[in-house]
Write an enzyme that holds these catalytic residues in place. Sequence first.
Site, PDB file in Angstrom:
ATOM      1  CE  LYS A  10      -3.747  -2.329   2.532  1.00 39.55           C
ATOM      2  NZ  LYS A  10      -4.653  -2.202   3.718  1.00 39.55           N
ATOM      3  CE1 TYR A  50      -9.150  -3.014   1.019  1.00 40.65           C
ATOM      4  CE2 TYR A  50      -8.206  -0.987   0.143  1.00 40.65           C
ATOM      5  CZ  TYR A  50      -8.056  -2.188   0.822  1.00 40.65           C
ATOM      6  OH  TYR A  50      -6.818  -2.563   1.297  1.00 40.65           O
ATOM      7  CG  PHE A  58     -13.017   1.512   7.967  1.00 43.35           C
ATOM      8  CD1 PHE A  58     -12.574   1.108   6.715  1.00 43.35           C
ATOM      9  CD2 PHE A  58     -13.710   0.585   8.745  1.00 43.35           C
ATOM     10  CE1 PHE A  58     -12.807  -0.170   6.231  1.00 43.35           C
ATOM     11  CE2 PHE A  58     -13.959  -0.709   8.273  1.00 43.35           C
ATOM     12  CZ  PHE A  58     -13.501  -1.088   7.004  1.00 43.35           C
ATOM     13  NE  ARG A  86      -6.089 -12.366   5.401  1.00 42.71           N
ATOM     14  CZ  ARG A  86      -6.726 -11.193   5.468  1.00 42.71           C
ATOM     15  NH1 ARG A  86      -6.594 -10.289   4.491  1.00 42.71           N
ATOM     16  NH2 ARG A  86      -7.478 -10.889   6.501  1.00 42.71           N
ATOM     17  CB  THR A  92      -7.048  -5.656  10.140  1.00 37.22           C
ATOM     18  OG1 THR A  92      -7.511  -6.787   9.407  1.00 37.22           O
ATOM     19  CG2 THR A  92      -7.254  -4.383   9.327  1.00 37.22           C
ATOM     20  NE  ARG A 103      -1.906  -5.625   7.508  1.00 40.28           N
ATOM     21  CZ  ARG A 103      -3.111  -6.048   7.132  1.00 40.28           C
ATOM     22  NH1 ARG A 103      -3.761  -6.932   7.864  1.00 40.28           N
ATOM     23  NH2 ARG A 103      -3.656  -5.586   6.020  1.00 40.28           N
ATOM     24  CG  ASN A 113      -3.065  -2.356   7.152  1.00 41.34           C
ATOM     25  OD1 ASN A 113      -2.911  -2.090   5.959  1.00 41.34           O
ATOM     26  ND2 ASN A 113      -4.184  -2.834   7.633  1.00 41.34           N
ATOM     27  CG  HIS A 116      -5.075  -6.400  -0.074  1.00 37.33           C
ATOM     28  ND1 HIS A 116      -6.285  -6.390   0.588  1.00 37.33           N
ATOM     29  CD2 HIS A 116      -5.209  -7.270  -1.102  1.00 37.33           C
ATOM     30  CE1 HIS A 116      -7.119  -7.228  -0.040  1.00 37.33           C
ATOM     31  NE2 HIS A 116      -6.493  -7.763  -1.067  1.00 37.33           N
ATOM     32  CD  GLU A 127      -8.884  -9.131  -3.092  1.00 36.58           C
ATOM     33  OE1 GLU A 127      -9.658  -8.851  -2.154  1.00 36.58           O
ATOM     34  OE2 GLU A 127      -7.719  -9.555  -2.915  1.00 36.58           O
TER      35      GLU A 127
HETATM   36  N1  UDP Z   1      -9.326  -0.520   7.660  1.00 39.87           N
HETATM   37  C1  UDP Z   1      -9.394   0.653   8.359  1.00 39.87           C
HETATM   38  N2  UDP Z   1     -10.099   0.690   9.546  1.00 39.87           N
HETATM   39  C2  UDP Z   1     -10.741  -0.410  10.032  1.00 39.87           C
HETATM   40  C3  UDP Z   1     -10.673  -1.603   9.304  1.00 39.87           C
HETATM   41  C4  UDP Z   1      -9.958  -1.639   8.119  1.00 39.87           C
HETATM   42  O1  UDP Z   1      -8.848   1.673   7.946  1.00 39.87           O
HETATM   43  O2  UDP Z   1     -11.361  -0.325  11.097  1.00 39.87           O
HETATM   44  C5  UDP Z   1      -8.571  -0.569   6.404  1.00 39.87           C
HETATM   45  C6  UDP Z   1      -7.188  -1.215   6.566  1.00 39.87           C
HETATM   46  O3  UDP Z   1      -6.271  -0.567   5.671  1.00 39.87           O
HETATM   47  C7  UDP Z   1      -7.478  -2.638   6.120  1.00 39.87           C
HETATM   48  C8  UDP Z   1      -8.461  -2.403   4.976  1.00 39.87           C
HETATM   49  O4  UDP Z   1      -9.283  -1.334   5.444  1.00 39.87           O
HETATM   50  O5  UDP Z   1      -6.303  -3.293   5.715  1.00 39.87           O
HETATM   51  C9  UDP Z   1      -9.332  -3.585   4.629  1.00 39.87           C
HETATM   52  O6  UDP Z   1      -9.921  -4.110   5.791  1.00 39.87           O
HETATM   53  P1  UDP Z   1      -9.955  -5.668   6.064  1.00 39.87           P
HETATM   54  O7  UDP Z   1     -10.874  -5.911   7.217  1.00 39.87           O
HETATM   55  O8  UDP Z   1     -10.255  -6.384   4.791  1.00 39.87           O
HETATM   56  O9  UDP Z   1      -8.461  -5.966   6.564  1.00 39.87           O
HETATM   57  P2  UDP Z   1      -7.259  -6.816   5.912  1.00 39.87           P
HETATM   58  O10 UDP Z   1      -7.882  -7.916   5.097  1.00 39.87           O
HETATM   59  O11 UDP Z   1      -6.441  -5.862   5.094  1.00 39.87           O
HETATM   60  O12 UDP Z   1      -6.506  -7.323   7.094  1.00 39.87           O
HETATM   61 MG    MG Z   2      -9.317  -7.790   3.606  1.00 43.21          MG
END
Ligand code: UDP
Ligand code: MG
Length: 143
Positions: A10, A50, A58, A86, A92, A103, A113, A116, A127
């Site tokens: 990112k 997204y 958010f 993952r 996250t 992370r 973070n 992705h 995706e």
């Molecule tokens: N995100 C955020 N606030 C939140 C949850 C998610 O800004 O409370 C952002 C963060 O950059 C995250 C992305 O949205 O990586 C996608 O969220 P997801 O739950 O899919 O997390 P990931 O799969 O990236 O762990």
């Molecule tokens: Mg995700």
Amino acid sequence: MIEQTLVLIKPDGVRRGLIGEVIRRIEAKGLRIVAMKMLQFDETLTRRHYGQYAKEDFYPALSRFIQSGPSVAMVVEGLEAIGIVRLMMGPTRALDAAPGTIRGDLALGTRENIVHGSDSPAAARREIACFFRKKEIFRNANA
Ligand code: UDP
Ligand code: MG
């Protein structure tokens, strides 16, 4: 099973000079990069990638952040690649991400973070198709 997953570095990861660090970890694990490009998200790509979060509190900040500079997109291939990436990313929320994960080692924020990774085979297929044409993906026969 051999899987392909979409990995993004990112804009925070690119700004902080962590492209090499993320790629190093992926390659060191034994996963293969079979497609890669640098690009900047626009509104349309943000919605495609997204869109499931469009109604979340958010989302506006996430949308601004993901469009704030170039990202690196990769297709990563290997045994159980989706779950392995993952695990390597960590959860996250910054407070949940243990040291040893990307992370946990490199990020403090929940929004910013670094990486992705697709969270399921269906998500990976969808995706990958957002970022790459079939002929841009170099399948690795002996991965
Ligand atoms: N995100 C955020 N606030 C939140 C949850 C998610 O800004 O409370 C952002 C963060 O950059 C995250 C992305 O949205 O990586 C996608 O969220 P997801 O739950 O899919 O997390 P990931 O799969 O990236 O762990
Ligand atoms: Mg995700």
